[in-house]
Design a protein around this motif. Structure first.
Motif, short mmCIF file in Angstrom:
data_model
loop_
_atom_site.label_atom_id
_atom_site.label_comp_id
_atom_site.label_asym_id
_atom_site.label_seq_id
_atom_site.Cartn_x
_atom_site.Cartn_y
_atom_site.Cartn_z
N GLU A 106 -17.14 -11.28 34.65
CA GLU A 106 -17.14 -12.62 35.22
C GLU A 106 -18.53 -13.02 35.73
N LYS A 107 -19.20 -12.07 36.37
CA LYS A 107 -20.55 -12.34 36.85
C LYS A 107 -21.50 -12.62 35.68
N LEU A 108 -21.40 -11.81 34.64
CA LEU A 108 -22.28 -11.99 33.49
C LEU A 108 -22.05 -13.34 32.81
N LEU A 147 -23.56 -16.02 35.02
CA LEU A 147 -25.02 -16.01 34.92
C LEU A 147 -25.48 -16.63 33.60
N GLU A 148 -24.75 -16.37 32.54
CA GLU A 148 -25.09 -16.95 31.24
C GLU A 148 -24.98 -18.48 31.28
N GLN A 149 -23.91 -18.98 31.87
CA GLN A 149 -23.73 -20.43 32.00
C GLN A 149 -24.81 -21.05 32.88
N ILE A 150 -25.13 -20.38 33.96
CA ILE A 150 -26.17 -20.89 34.86
C ILE A 150 -27.50 -20.95 34.13
N SER A 151 -27.81 -19.93 33.38
CA SER A 151 -29.07 -19.89 32.64
C SER A 151 -29.15 -21.04 31.63
N LYS A 152 -28.07 -21.28 30.93
CA LYS A 152 -28.03 -22.38 29.96
C LYS A 152 -28.23 -23.72 30.68
N SER A 212 -19.53 -20.77 47.54
CA SER A 212 -18.54 -21.83 47.74
C SER A 212 -19.16 -23.21 47.90
N GLN A 213 -20.07 -23.37 48.82
CA GLN A 213 -20.68 -24.69 49.04
C GLN A 213 -21.59 -25.12 47.89
N PRO A 214 -22.46 -24.23 47.37
CA PRO A 214 -23.29 -24.66 46.25
C PRO A 214 -22.47 -25.10 45.03
N GLY A 215 -21.33 -24.47 44.81
CA GLY A 215 -20.46 -24.90 43.71
C GLY A 215 -19.97 -26.32 43.90
N LYS A 216 -19.61 -26.66 45.13
CA LYS A 216 -19.18 -28.03 45.44
C LYS A 216 -20.35 -28.99 45.32
N LYS A 234 -17.19 -25.14 37.77
CA LYS A 234 -15.83 -24.62 37.59
C LYS A 234 -15.84 -23.11 37.40
N THR A 235 -16.82 -22.60 36.67
CA THR A 235 -16.92 -21.16 36.45
C THR A 235 -17.19 -20.44 37.77
N VAL A 236 -18.05 -21.01 38.59
CA VAL A 236 -18.34 -20.42 39.90
C VAL A 236 -17.08 -20.43 40.76
N GLU A 237 -16.32 -21.50 40.68
CA GLU A 237 -15.05 -21.59 41.42
C GLU A 237 -14.11 -20.45 41.01
#
Length: 113
Positions: A4-6, A9-14, A63-67, A95-98
């Motif tokens: 899940e972390k990987l 991280l992949e989505q964040i990088s993109k 939590s807060q950065p996702g919002k 949504k992925t972070v959530e």
């Protein structure tokens, strides 16, 4: 590091790549550029948190950065087509972070962490 972390991280990088590319456009309005800059900073912080923090620390750190990402992406949704695409990418990261936060919370509640 778990799957899940990987994936997160992949989505964040993109998303970071897309945001950085879009922020180079001189046609961005001041508001659009400000939103892109805030998104970039938030994504970088989230990436660092996922890499450096333990699972228990991640729940409060993400939590807060996702919002915030969700709100910032809404600001871009009324912009040009290119920025609308980034808005969708950022919403997906949010949504992925959530989901990651929920998984960590569930694991902690079950005594697995």
């Amino acid at each position: 590091m778990n799957t899940e972390k990987l994936k997160t991280l992949e989505q964040i990088s993109k998303a970071m790549d897309e945001v950085n590319e879009a922020s180079q456009n001189p046609e961005n309005s001041t508001e659009e550029q400000r939103a892109l800059d805030q998104i970039s900073v938030t994504l970088q912080k989230m990436q660092n948190d996922i890499i450096l923090k333990t699972e228990k620390e991640l729940v409060s750190a993400l939590s807060q950065p996702g919002k915030d990402l969700s709100e910032l992406s809404k600001a871009l949704n009324n912009s040009t087509e290119k920025l609308k695409k980034i808005s969708k990418t950022v919403q997906a990261v949010s949504k992925t972070v959530e989901v990651l936060v929920k998984i960590i919370t569930s694991a902690a509640s079950a005594g697995l962490l």
